[in-house]
Design an enzyme around this catalytic site. Structure first.
Site, short mmCIF file in Angstrom:
data_model
loop_
_atom_site.label_atom_id
_atom_site.label_comp_id
_atom_site.label_asym_id
_atom_site.label_seq_id
_atom_site.Cartn_x
_atom_site.Cartn_y
_atom_site.Cartn_z
N PRO A 9 0.79 -1.23 0.00
CA PRO A 9 0.00 0.00 0.00
C PRO A 9 0.82 1.28 0.00
CG PRO A 9 -0.13 -1.10 2.13
CD PRO A 9 0.52 -2.06 1.18
N ASN A 10 0.33 2.23 -0.77
CA ASN A 10 0.85 3.61 -0.86
C ASN A 10 2.15 3.73 -1.65
OD1 ASN A 10 -1.27 4.87 0.70
ND2 ASN A 10 -0.38 3.86 2.48
N ARG A 17 5.40 12.41 -2.65
CA ARG A 17 5.48 12.95 -1.28
C ARG A 17 6.61 12.27 -0.52
NH1 ARG A 17 -0.38 11.69 -0.60
NH2 ARG A 17 -1.08 12.85 -2.39
N TYR A 22 11.69 8.50 1.13
CA TYR A 22 11.58 7.43 0.13
C TYR A 22 12.26 7.74 -1.22
CZ TYR A 22 8.17 5.68 3.46
OH TYR A 22 7.57 5.22 4.60
N ASN A 73 8.05 -5.77 -1.31
CA ASN A 73 8.02 -4.63 -0.40
C ASN A 73 6.57 -4.54 0.06
OD1 ASN A 73 8.02 -2.29 1.04
ND2 ASN A 73 9.04 -1.04 -0.52
N ALA A 76 3.38 -1.00 4.63
CA ALA A 76 2.87 -1.04 6.02
C ALA A 76 2.38 -2.43 6.42
CB ALA A 76 1.74 -0.03 6.17
N GLU A 97 12.36 -10.09 1.37
CA GLU A 97 11.71 -8.87 1.86
C GLU A 97 12.60 -7.67 1.57
OE1 GLU A 97 11.09 -8.97 6.11
OE2 GLU A 97 10.44 -6.87 6.17
N HIS A 99 12.89 -3.14 1.56
CA HIS A 99 12.36 -1.83 1.93
C HIS A 99 13.28 -0.75 1.40
CE1 HIS A 99 9.42 -3.61 4.56
NE2 HIS A 99 10.37 -4.42 5.01
N ARG A 106 13.91 3.67 12.11
CA ARG A 106 12.72 4.54 12.14
C ARG A 106 11.89 4.26 13.39
NH1 ARG A 106 9.76 4.49 6.58
NH2 ARG A 106 8.87 6.38 7.51
O1 CA2 Z 1 10.76 1.73 3.39
C1 CA2 Z 1 9.91 1.04 2.83
O2 CA2 Z 1 10.04 0.59 1.70
C2 CA2 Z 1 8.57 0.81 3.54
O3 CA2 Z 1 8.12 -0.49 3.19
C3 CA2 Z 1 7.61 1.87 3.02
C4 CA2 Z 1 6.25 1.83 3.70
C5 CA2 Z 1 6.40 1.83 5.22
O4 CA2 Z 1 5.13 1.67 5.82
C6 CA2 Z 1 7.32 0.74 5.70
O5 CA2 Z 1 7.46 0.86 7.11
C7 CA2 Z 1 8.68 0.87 5.05
C8 CA2 Z 1 5.43 3.05 3.28
C9 CA2 Z 1 5.17 3.13 1.80
C10 CA2 Z 1 4.42 4.41 1.55
O6 CA2 Z 1 5.13 5.17 0.59
C11 CA2 Z 1 4.85 6.48 0.48
C12 CA2 Z 1 5.45 7.12 -0.57
C13 CA2 Z 1 5.24 8.45 -0.75
C14 CA2 Z 1 4.41 9.16 0.10
C15 CA2 Z 1 3.81 8.50 1.15
C16 CA2 Z 1 4.03 7.16 1.33
#
Ligand code: CA2
Length: 146
Positions: A9-10, A17, A22, A73, A76, A97, A99, A106
């Site tokens: 997700p996301n 953003r 990221y 990946n 969340a 896995e 990230h 974090r």
């Molecule tokens: O660091 C990673 O790749 C994560 O899997 C990214 C997830 C986070 O919940 C994990 O803890 C670590 C979040 C992905 C959301 O990505 C966004 C990208 C741009 C703006 C907002 C969120």
């Protein structure tokens, strides 16, 4: 050799953003780089993203017999999803896995991965390069299993 990349997700928001966390690349940019390396390594890649836990579970179940390795990946869902963990454990397809960010550097809730115990290993904190390292690891895992 066929490798399935799954994104949770996301991750479709990448590049729009939170670039400080990221990076600036979109998921499409990352896919392009993954496909370039896959071509060099002579492996085939399927690259998918979903915001839905059930859809990711379905793709994992469906990978059995079709893909040699999964690189995921789970975003969340990494930290919350027993369903993803059970699906990975059930199908027996080696799974890596990955990230973008270093989840261990974090918030505390990101330190725990429910899928880590059923994955071959975890690559975390190398930005978009985590995907390329994941691809390399996937090839190595498959070669080691032969
Ligand atoms: O660091 C990673 O790749 C994560 O899997 C990214 C997830 C986070 O919940 C994990 O803890 C670590 C979040 C992905 C959301 O990505 C966004 C990208 C741009 C703006 C907002 C969120």
């Amino acid at each position: 050799m066929k490798i399935l990349f799954l994104n949770g997700p996301n991750l479709n928001l990448l590049g729009q953003r939170e670039p400080e966390v990221y990076g600036k690349m979109t998921l499409a940019d990352i896919e392009t780089d993954v496909r370039k390396l896959a071509k060099q390594l002579k492996v085939s890649v399927d690259f998918r993203q979903s915001n839905l836990e059930g859809e990711l579970v379905g793709w994992i179940q469906d990978a059995k017999g079709k893909f040699d390795v999964i690189v995921i990946n789970a975003a969340a869902y990494t930290h919350t999803s027993i369903a993803l963990r059970d699906a990975i454990a059930a199908i027996g397809v080696p799974t890596i896995e990955i990230h973008l960010s270093n989840v261990h550097a974090r918030e505390k809730f990101r330190h725990k991965s429910l899928i880590a115990p059923v994955c071959c290993g975890q690559i975390t904190g190398f930005g978009a390069k985590s995907y390329l390292l994941g691809l390399q690891a996937a090839v190595d895992v498959k070669v080691a299993k032969k």
